[in-house]
Design a protein around this motif. Structure first.
Motif, PDB file in Angstrom:
ATOM      1  N   VAL A   1       4.683 -17.968  -1.630  1.00 15.59           N
ATOM      2  CA  VAL A   1       6.131 -17.974  -1.853  1.00 15.59           C
ATOM      3  C   VAL A   1       6.653 -19.405  -1.934  1.00 15.59           C
ATOM      4  O   VAL A   1       7.449 -19.754  -2.816  1.00 15.59           O
ATOM      5  CB  VAL A   1       6.856 -17.191  -0.737  1.00 15.59           C
ATOM      6  N   LEU A   2       6.194 -20.250  -1.029  1.00  9.81           N
ATOM      7  CA  LEU A   2       6.656 -21.641  -1.016  1.00  9.81           C
ATOM      8  C   LEU A   2       6.182 -22.390  -2.264  1.00  9.81           C
ATOM      9  O   LEU A   2       6.904 -23.225  -2.807  1.00  9.81           O
ATOM     10  CB  LEU A   2       6.163 -22.339   0.246  1.00  9.81           C
TER      11      LEU A   2
ATOM     12  N   GLU B   1       8.245 -16.821 -13.958  1.00 13.60           N
ATOM     13  CA  GLU B   1       9.672 -16.535 -14.103  1.00 13.60           C
ATOM     14  C   GLU B   1      10.037 -15.183 -13.484  1.00 13.60           C
ATOM     15  O   GLU B   1      11.145 -15.006 -12.974  1.00 13.60           O
ATOM     16  CB  GLU B   1      10.058 -16.549 -15.579  1.00 13.60           C
ATOM     17  N   GLN B   2       9.116 -14.228 -13.532  1.00 14.51           N
ATOM     18  CA  GLN B   2       9.383 -12.898 -12.992  1.00 14.51           C
ATOM     19  C   GLN B   2       8.952 -12.763 -11.530  1.00 14.51           C
ATOM     20  O   GLN B   2       8.932 -11.658 -10.995  1.00 14.51           O
ATOM     21  CB  GLN B   2       8.705 -11.838 -13.862  1.00 14.51           C
ATOM     22  N   ASN B   3       8.614 -13.885 -10.915  1.00 14.32           N
ATOM     23  CA  ASN B   3       8.292 -13.915  -9.484  1.00 14.32           C
ATOM     24  C   ASN B   3       7.126 -13.000  -9.125  1.00 14.32           C
ATOM     25  O   ASN B   3       7.204 -12.184  -8.207  1.00 14.32           O
ATOM     26  CB  ASN B   3       9.529 -13.551  -8.653  1.00 14.32           C
TER      27      ASN B   3
ATOM     28  N   LEU C   1      14.574 -12.805   1.715  1.00 12.46           N
ATOM     29  CA  LEU C   1      13.590 -13.824   2.064  1.00 12.46           C
ATOM     30  C   LEU C   1      14.081 -15.209   1.660  1.00 12.46           C
ATOM     31  O   LEU C   1      13.959 -16.182   2.425  1.00 12.46           O
ATOM     32  CB  LEU C   1      12.264 -13.501   1.379  1.00 12.46           C
ATOM     33  N   LEU C   2      14.651 -15.332   0.461  1.00 11.48           N
ATOM     34  CA  LEU C   2      15.135 -16.637  -0.002  1.00 11.48           C
ATOM     35  C   LEU C   2      16.357 -17.089   0.792  1.00 11.48           C
ATOM     36  O   LEU C   2      16.537 -18.280   1.039  1.00 11.48           O
ATOM     37  CB  LEU C   2      15.460 -16.565  -1.497  1.00 11.48           C
ATOM     38  N   SER C   3      17.203 -16.145   1.193  1.00 10.81           N
ATOM     39  CA  SER C   3      18.336 -16.498   2.039  1.00 10.81           C
ATOM     40  C   SER C   3      17.844 -17.039   3.380  1.00 10.81           C
ATOM     41  O   SER C   3      18.383 -18.019   3.914  1.00 10.81           O
ATOM     42  CB  SER C   3      19.230 -15.270   2.248  1.00 10.81           C
ATOM     43  N   LEU C   4      16.804 -16.405   3.915  1.00 14.15           N
ATOM     44  CA  LEU C   4      16.177 -16.890   5.140  1.00 14.15           C
ATOM     45  C   LEU C   4      15.614 -18.295   4.942  1.00 14.15           C
ATOM     46  O   LEU C   4      15.761 -19.173   5.803  1.00 14.15           O
ATOM     47  CB  LEU C   4      15.065 -15.932   5.560  1.00 14.15           C
ATOM     48  N   LEU C   5      14.985 -18.526   3.783  1.00 18.41           N
ATOM     49  CA  LEU C   5      14.390 -19.826   3.496  1.00 18.41           C
ATOM     50  C   LEU C   5      15.454 -20.919   3.475  1.00 18.41           C
ATOM     51  O   LEU C   5      15.266 -22.008   4.038  1.00 18.41           O
ATOM     52  CB  LEU C   5      13.658 -19.761   2.156  1.00 18.41           C
ATOM     53  N   LEU C   6      16.590 -20.663   2.836  1.00 23.03           N
ATOM     54  CA  LEU C   6      17.667 -21.648   2.805  1.00 23.03           C
ATOM     55  C   LEU C   6      18.188 -21.939   4.214  1.00 23.03           C
ATOM     56  O   LEU C   6      18.459 -23.096   4.569  1.00 23.03           O
ATOM     57  CB  LEU C   6      18.817 -21.157   1.925  1.00 23.03           C
TER      58      LEU C   6
ATOM     59  N   VAL D   1       6.733 -13.527   7.702  1.00 27.92           N
ATOM     60  CA  VAL D   1       6.235 -14.173   6.480  1.00 27.92           C
ATOM     61  C   VAL D   1       5.136 -15.138   6.903  1.00 27.92           C
ATOM     62  O   VAL D   1       5.418 -16.223   7.431  1.00 27.92           O
ATOM     63  CB  VAL D   1       7.368 -14.915   5.742  1.00 27.92           C
ATOM     64  N   VAL D   2       3.893 -14.756   6.678  1.00 25.15           N
ATOM     65  CA  VAL D   2       2.774 -15.499   7.263  1.00 25.15           C
ATOM     66  C   VAL D   2       1.659 -15.721   6.248  1.00 25.15           C
ATOM     67  O   VAL D   2       1.622 -15.113   5.175  1.00 25.15           O
ATOM     68  CB  VAL D   2       2.196 -14.740   8.492  1.00 25.15           C
TER      69      VAL D   2
END
Length: 409
Positions: free
Chosen positions: A231-232, A168-170, A189-194, A223-224
């Motif tokens: 992350v995924l 929950e706290q990533n 990063l999440l904005s990039l993912l979307l 992100v590699v």
């Protein structure tokens, strides 16, 4: 059958009992009965000298409290066979007298300390990743690293509750070490993912994407490798093992969690906690980071426990201020003191989100409020289409709301 009782030749301790009795609830007794070599039982008491101790099973946390009893309990033990006197053999000897028991009650795991323990170890973000790749030899990073095993010894929670709290706290696990993703660094990063999902997915809505398209796109932004995979896995699931052809990734909860974390990152990571901004400005900033197809998932209520809103009955636009639950004291007395320093008057519904880590259910939170606050009902009337306290002249309609004041007010 007669069993002789004997008293010790020396007086029992006058400084307090040398034994404590712990009363076990039914669910723990069942765990003891079911324990075996294949299913070993784990009962652990956790806490530093300044903490209130808790007892943890593999999946639950229990508060330990002392209960005074009116009747004295006498603790006996079989007389020692090595006693020099054969007269006491086969009898019972008084070992202690007790006036209290320890009781267990299931409680919320005390995981609020995670962020403080891991502070300073956060991922440095997209820019930080690129800089680290370029300057790793010139700028070695020196900081304490924690493993899950280290954290288990510091956090007062069961193992399964701790793993859930880290999720929950990533907090990711990379090469056995814990890596927190701070809201400030996570939301870009999440904005990039979307954006990559919308660009490369053939689904509608775009929730799944082949990794052969997604991973190279993430790699272009630094992100590699294991970090990208972790992350995924945090925000979705792969349909097959790594390295297999035709592998794809699907986002969790139809994107709700990712959209929420982006809003949380903007709120906590970008705004100044001492400088509130118009609510409309915050919502606009959040919205600009979300592709059109995911816009319906934006919900301010998903961020409850992270912000304060100014009263809606003011002539100026409603303001929002970051107020994260994780920054509040961990113990109830200090928590309420901080809350009442922030606001002398709370609507009960607005206070409850800031108590959810102290009590696991609605009734528990209400008991805390009754203990540390004073709840009164007040009428809120509507004047000129806006709500006001107290039903001033010209008020139309009105509703009763529960308001919390400090007990000394």
């Amino acid at each position: 059958m007669t069993i002789p009782l004997y008293f010790p030749s020396t007086p029992l301790s006058t400084t307090g009992p040398s034994h404590l009795l712990l009363e076990l609830p039914t669910e723990i007794l069942k765990l003891i009965d079911q324990a075996s070599d294949e299913n070993p039982l784990s009962l652990t008491i956790k806490g530093s000298p300044s903490d209130e101790a808790v007892l943890c099973t593999c999946s639950k946390t229990y508060a330990i409290r002392s209960v005074q009893i009116s009747n004295e309990l006498v603790l006996f033990a079989p007389t020692s066979s090595s006693s020099s006197s054969t007269e006491k053999e086969g009898g019972l000897e008084v070992k202690d007298t007790l006036h209290e028991l320890l009781e267990l009650s299931e409680c919320v795991p005390r995981t609020g300390r995670i962020e403080r323990v891991l502070k300073g170890q956060e991922w440095e973000g997209l820019e930080g990743e690129r800089e680290e790749e370029e300057e790793e030899e010139e700028r070695p990073r020196k900081r304490t690293k924690y493993t899950l095993a280290h954290l288990k010894s510091l956090i007062q929670s069961s193992d399964s509750e701790l793993v859930e709290a880290l999720h929950e706290q990533n907090v990711l696990t990379l090469n056995g070490l814990l890596l927190p993703l701070s809201p400030r660094q996570l939301y870009p990063l999440l904005s990039l993912l979307l954006a990559q999902l919308v660009l490369h997915s053939e689904d509608n809505p775009p929730l799944s994407v082949p990794t052969s398209r997604l991973l190279p796109a993430l790699k272009e932004n630094g992100v590699v490798g294991e970090f990208a995979e972790a992350v995924l896995e945090r925000f979705g699931a792969f349909d097959r093992e790594r390295g297999k052809a035709g592998r794809s990734w699907t986002m969790n909860k139809k994107g709700e969690e990712v959209v929420k974390e982006i809003g949380h990152g903007v709120l906590i990571g970008k705004l100044d906690p001492h400088d509130p901004i118009p609510l409309s400005t915050f919502l606009s900033t959040w919205s600009n980071l979300i592709p059109d197809v995911f816009q319906p998932l934006i919900s301010l209520s998903s961020l409850s426990g992270s912000y304060l809103l100014s009263p809606s009955n003011q002539p100026t636009p409603q303001q929002i201020t970051p107020f994260p639950l994780s920054h509040l004291p961990l113990d109830a007395p200090s928590r309420f003191a901080d809350l009442f320093l922030t606001r002398s008057r709370w609507l009960l519904k607005d206070m409850k989100p800031f108590l959810r880590d102290l009590a696991g259910d609605e009734k528990g939170r209400e008991r805390l409020v009754a203990r540390f606050g004073r709840v009164v009902k007040e009428r809120v009337s509507v004047v000129g289409g806006k709500k006001e306290k107290g039903g001033a002249g010209g008020g139309v309609g009105g509703e009763m709301v529960e308001v919390v004041y400090a007990r000394n007010k």
